[in-house]
Scaffold this motif. Structure first.
Motif, short mmCIF file in Angstrom:
data_model
loop_
_atom_site.label_atom_id
_atom_site.label_comp_id
_atom_site.label_asym_id
_atom_site.label_seq_id
_atom_site.Cartn_x
_atom_site.Cartn_y
_atom_site.Cartn_z
N PRO A 227 0.68 -1.16 0.23
CA PRO A 227 0.08 0.02 -0.04
C PRO A 227 0.93 1.44 0.03
O PRO A 227 0.38 2.40 -0.30
N HIS A 229 3.42 1.80 -1.87
CA HIS A 229 3.77 1.94 -3.20
C HIS A 229 2.56 1.79 -4.26
O HIS A 229 1.56 2.35 -4.16
N LYS A 260 -2.54 10.04 12.89
CA LYS A 260 -1.17 9.81 12.21
C LYS A 260 -1.41 8.75 11.02
O LYS A 260 -0.56 7.89 10.73
N GLN A 261 -2.63 8.63 10.62
CA GLN A 261 -2.84 7.52 9.69
C GLN A 261 -2.68 8.18 8.36
O GLN A 261 -2.98 9.62 8.15
N LYS A 262 -2.16 7.68 7.27
CA LYS A 262 -1.71 7.97 5.88
C LYS A 262 -3.31 8.17 5.00
O LYS A 262 -4.03 7.06 5.30
N MET A 264 -4.23 7.66 1.49
CA MET A 264 -3.88 6.85 0.32
C MET A 264 -3.74 7.92 -1.02
O MET A 264 -4.68 8.56 -1.14
N GLY A 265 -2.81 7.76 -1.59
CA GLY A 265 -2.79 8.61 -2.96
C GLY A 265 -2.09 9.91 -2.68
O GLY A 265 -2.20 10.82 -3.48
N PHE A 266 -1.42 10.16 -1.30
CA PHE A 266 -0.87 11.49 -1.26
C PHE A 266 0.55 11.19 -0.60
O PHE A 266 0.69 10.28 -0.12
N GLY A 267 1.25 12.15 -0.93
CA GLY A 267 2.81 12.18 -0.34
C GLY A 267 3.68 11.45 -1.44
O GLY A 267 3.09 10.61 -2.26
N ARG A 269 8.04 10.31 -1.75
CA ARG A 269 9.43 10.71 -1.16
C ARG A 269 10.11 11.76 -2.14
O ARG A 269 10.95 12.45 -1.63
N MET A 308 -6.69 18.19 2.10
CA MET A 308 -5.33 17.85 2.43
C MET A 308 -4.15 18.98 2.27
O MET A 308 -3.41 19.14 3.02
N LYS A 315 3.76 21.02 4.04
CA LYS A 315 4.66 20.05 4.26
C LYS A 315 5.26 19.37 3.09
O LYS A 315 5.91 18.34 3.01
N ILE A 317 2.90 17.81 0.82
CA ILE A 317 2.18 16.53 0.58
C ILE A 317 0.97 16.99 -0.32
O ILE A 317 0.12 17.74 -0.01
N ASN A 320 -0.48 12.01 -5.43
CA ASN A 320 0.26 11.37 -6.14
C ASN A 320 -0.35 10.52 -7.56
O ASN A 320 -1.77 10.81 -7.39
N ASP A 322 -1.35 7.83 -7.67
CA ASP A 322 -2.24 6.73 -7.45
C ASP A 322 -3.82 7.36 -6.76
O ASP A 322 -4.54 6.58 -6.63
C1 LIG Z 1 4.71 7.73 -0.51
C2 LIG Z 1 5.05 7.65 0.91
C3 LIG Z 1 5.43 6.26 1.21
C4 LIG Z 1 6.36 8.56 1.25
O1 LIG Z 1 6.79 8.15 2.25
P1 LIG Z 1 8.33 8.76 3.12
O2 LIG Z 1 8.92 9.40 2.02
O3 LIG Z 1 8.88 7.88 4.00
O4 LIG Z 1 7.55 9.87 3.97
P2 LIG Z 1 6.98 9.59 5.43
O5 LIG Z 1 6.09 8.68 5.57
O6 LIG Z 1 8.06 9.71 6.35
O7 LIG Z 1 5.98 11.21 5.57
C5 LIG Z 1 6.92 12.37 5.85
C6 LIG Z 1 5.70 13.17 6.81
O8 LIG Z 1 4.56 13.40 5.76
C7 LIG Z 1 3.52 12.92 6.49
N1 LIG Z 1 2.65 12.20 5.51
C8 LIG Z 1 3.23 11.50 4.08
N2 LIG Z 1 2.43 11.05 3.59
C9 LIG Z 1 1.10 11.15 3.85
C10 LIG Z 1 -0.12 10.92 3.60
N3 LIG Z 1 -0.38 10.13 2.51
N4 LIG Z 1 -1.19 11.14 4.71
C11 LIG Z 1 -0.75 11.86 5.53
N5 LIG Z 1 0.13 12.21 6.25
C12 LIG Z 1 1.40 11.75 5.21
C13 LIG Z 1 3.83 11.66 7.52
O9 LIG Z 1 2.94 11.20 8.41
C14 LIG Z 1 5.14 12.42 7.82
O10 LIG Z 1 4.64 13.54 8.70
P3 LIG Z 1 5.53 13.61 10.31
O11 LIG Z 1 7.19 14.51 9.51
O12 LIG Z 1 4.92 14.69 10.92
O13 LIG Z 1 5.73 12.66 10.99
C15 LIG Z 1 4.01 8.14 2.00
O14 LIG Z 1 3.88 9.65 1.64
C16 LIG Z 1 2.94 7.41 2.07
O15 LIG Z 1 2.51 6.49 2.86
N6 LIG Z 1 1.81 7.90 1.30
C17 LIG Z 1 0.49 7.26 1.08
C18 LIG Z 1 0.55 5.98 0.29
C19 LIG Z 1 0.78 6.28 -1.32
O16 LIG Z 1 -0.01 7.12 -1.73
N7 LIG Z 1 1.84 5.80 -2.00
C20 LIG Z 1 1.94 5.69 -3.41
C21 LIG Z 1 3.17 6.71 -3.52
S1 LIG Z 1 3.15 6.85 -5.28
#
Ligand SMILES: CC(C)(COP(=O)(O)OP(=O)(O)OC[C@H]1O[C@@H](n2cnc3c(N)ncnc32)[C@H](O)[C@@H]1OP(=O)(O)O)[C@@H](O)C(=O)NCCC(=O)NCCS
Length: 386
Positions: A227, A229, A260-262, A264-267, A269, A308, A315, A317, A320, A322
Motif C-alpha cells: 500500500p 507503493h 497519524k494515519q496516511k 492513500m494517494g498523497f505524499g 519521497r 489535504m 509539508k 504533501i 500522487n 495513485d
Molecule cells: C509515499 C510515501 C510512502 C512516502 O513516504 P516517506 O518519504 O517515507 O514519507 P514519510 O512517511 O516519512 O512522511 C513524511 C511526513 O509526511 C506525512 N505524510 C506523508 N504521506 C502522508 C499521507 N499520505 N497522508 C498523511 N500524512 C502523510 C507523514 O505522516 C510524515 O509526517 P511527520 O513528519 O509529521 O511525521 C508516503 O507519503 C505515504 O505513505 N503515502 C501514502 C501511500 C501512497 O499514496 N503511496 C503511493 C506513492 S506513489
C-alpha cells in the motif's frame, strides 16, 4: 570506512535509503520541488499528449523516439508476443477466487520465465527480446487473472488493436470507444517509468546478482504490491467509497491526520509539489465523471485534495499518481483488484529498461545494517532454557 565491529560512535544510516543514489540512469528524471517528470529528457505532458504506449515504451527501452519503420517493427513484435500458454491459464485457474490479483500476476510472470528457453541469457540482445515478450504478455496475464477471478471465459488478444484497446477488450469482450482507448493509453504511459522507486530498486537488486530478467520483474511485482507503493491506487478508491459523501470528507481527513494515519494517494519521497501525472489523471477523472453522469466520486476526491492541501500542503504533501487513477479506472468499469496489476503491466517497461541499464554498470548490491544486537550470548542446551 567504518564498520559496526570497530565503530565507537553511532553509525549514520539513511532510513529507507532517503537521498542515496544507487546507480546512474538516463531513463527518467524527476524534479520533485517543481513537479517535473522527464522520460529520456522529454516532459511527461508532451509525451502524454502526443505519443502512445507503444512509442513511449520504445523510447524508454531504446533511449530515443523510433522512426516510423522502427515503431512498426516494435509494434509487430509486441503483437506477435501477446499470447500466453494454456498451461499458464490453468495455473491462474487454480488460485482461489479471492486471491488478490497481484499474487496471481507475480506467479504468472515467474512461470513465464520457466517457458522461455533464453531465460538465463543475460546478453543485451536476449534481454531486449525478453523485455518485448514480458511487456507484450503482461496485459494478457492481467486480463486473464481478472476474467478468471470473475468466473468468465478468457478473451484471447486481438492483434488488430493497440495495446491499450486490446487490454480493455480482453477485460470486457467489448472494443473500447476512441475516448476510452485514449484514456487507457495515457494512463499506461503515465505509469511506464518513475526513476529509482522501490519496485525498480528491487528489480536491479535482483539482477545485480546476475539472476535473470524474469526473476527481476517478479521481485519488482512483489515490491509494487504494498500500500505504500503501487497498492495505494486501490486503497485510495476504497477510501473515497468509504467516505461516501462530500460532507463527510473534512471529518474523515482531520481524524486520519490526528491519528497519524496516511491518506492513500498523497505524499511522495521525491515530489514535494503536485505530481504532474496526478494533474493529468485528475483532468481525465473530471471529464469521465461528467460524461458518465456520475460526479459523486470526483466531488469527494477533490474535497479530499482541498483539505489535504490546506492541512499538509505546507509539508509538501500533494496527490500522487495513485489518487485519481482509481476513479478513472472505475469509470472504465475496471474492478478495484485490477488497479495495481495495471500499474505493474505498464511499469514492466521501466523495470525492463532499468534491469538492462543496470547490467551495463553491474555491481552486486551488498549494503550493511547497523548491528544493534548482542555480542556476548552463548548457546544454551534446550533443556536448560527458561
Ligand atoms: C509515499 C510515501 C510512502 C512516502 O513516504 P516517506 O518519504 O517515507 O514519507 P514519510 O512517511 O516519512 O512522511 C513524511 C511526513 O509526511 C506525512 N505524510 C506523508 N504521506 C502522508 C499521507 N499520505 N497522508 C498523511 N500524512 C502523510 C507523514 O505522516 C510524515 O509526517 P511527520 O513528519 O509529521 O511525521 C508516503 O507519503 C505515504 O505513505 N503515502 C501514502 C501511500 C501512497 O499514496 N503511496 C503511493 C506513492 S506513489
Amino acid at each position: 570506512m567504518s564498520t559496526e565491529a570497530t565503530e565507537k560512535k553511532p553509525i549514520d544510516f539513511a532510513r529507507g535509503l532517503e537521498g542515496v543514489h544507487v546507480a546512474t540512469t538516463a531513463i527518467s528524471w524527476i524534479d520533485g520541488q517543481n513537479g517535473v517528470l522527464l522520460y529520456r529528457g522529454i516532459p511527461i505532458e508532451e509525451i502524454a499528449k502526443h505519443s502512445n504506449f507503444e512509442e513511449t515504451s520504445y523510447l524508454i527501452l531504446y533511449g530515443k523516439l523510433p522512426t516510423k519503420q522502427q515503431l512498426e517493427e516494435f509494434d509487430a513484435a509486441l503483437k506477435k508476443n501477446r499470447e500466453i500458454p494454456d498451461d499458464l491459464l490453468d495455473v491462474i485457474r487454480k488460485f482461489p477466487k479471492d486471491t488478490h490479483s497481484m499474487h496471481v500476476i507475480r506467479t504468472a510472470i515467474s512461470f513465464l520465465g520457466g517457458f522461455d528457453p533464453d531465460a538465463e541469457d543475460n546478453t543485451p540482445e536476449a534481454n531486449y527480446e525478453k523485455s518485448i515478450k514480458i511487456i507484450a504478455k503482461f496485459p494478457t496475464v492481467v486480463a486473464a487473472a481478472s476474467i478468471i477471478r470473475r468466473g468468465l471465459e478468457v478473451i484471447p488478444p486481438d492483434s488488430s488493436l493497440s495495446m491499450a484497446a486490446n487490454f480493455l477488450y480482453m477485460m470486457s469482450g467489448e472494443k473500447p470507444t476512441a475516448e476510452e482507448e485514449k484514456i487507457m493509453d495515457t494512463i499506461m504511459i503515465l505509469h511506464i517509468e518513475h526513476g529509482m522507486n522501490a519496485s525498480t530498486f528491487s528489480s536491479i537488486v535482483t539482477i545485480s546478482t546476475l539472476a535473470d530478467i524474469y526473476s527481476a520483474i517478479t521481485s519488482a511485482i512483489g515490491t509494487l504490491k504494498g500500500p505504500l507503493h503501487g497498492g495505494a491506487n486501490e486503497r485510495a478508491l476504497r477510501m473515497i467509497k468509504e467516505i461516501g459523501t462530500r460532507d463527510n470528507v473534512r471529518q474523515y481527513v482531520e481524524n486520519a491526520l490526528a491519528n497519524k494515519q496516511k491518506i492513500m494517494g498523497f505524499g511522495h519521497r521525491v515530489y514535494k509539489a503536485y505530481d504532474p501525472r496526478a494533474k493529468i489523471l485528475r483532468g481525465y477523472a473530471e471529464s469521465l465523471s461528467k460524461s458518465r453522469g456520475d460526479m459523486s466520486g470526483i466531488e469527494i476526491a477533490e474535497e479530499i485534495e482541498k483539505i489535504m492541501i490546506e492541512k499538509v500542503g505546507g509539508k509538501g504533501i500533494f496527490p500522487n499518481v495513485d489518487f485519481y487513477s482509481g476513479l478513472v479506472y472505475s469509470h472504465l468499469n475496471i474492478p478495484m483488484e485490477d488497479f495495481t496489476p495495471i500499474f505493474a503491466m505498464a511499469r514492466s517497461v521501466g523495470w525492463c529498461a532499468h534491469v538492462m541499464e543496470y547490467l551495463e554498470q553491474n555491481r552486486i548490491f551488498r549494503p550493511r545494517a547497523v548491528y544493534v544486537g548482542s555480542k556476548d550470548a552463548h548457546y544454551v542446551p534446550i533443556d536448560e532454557r527458561k
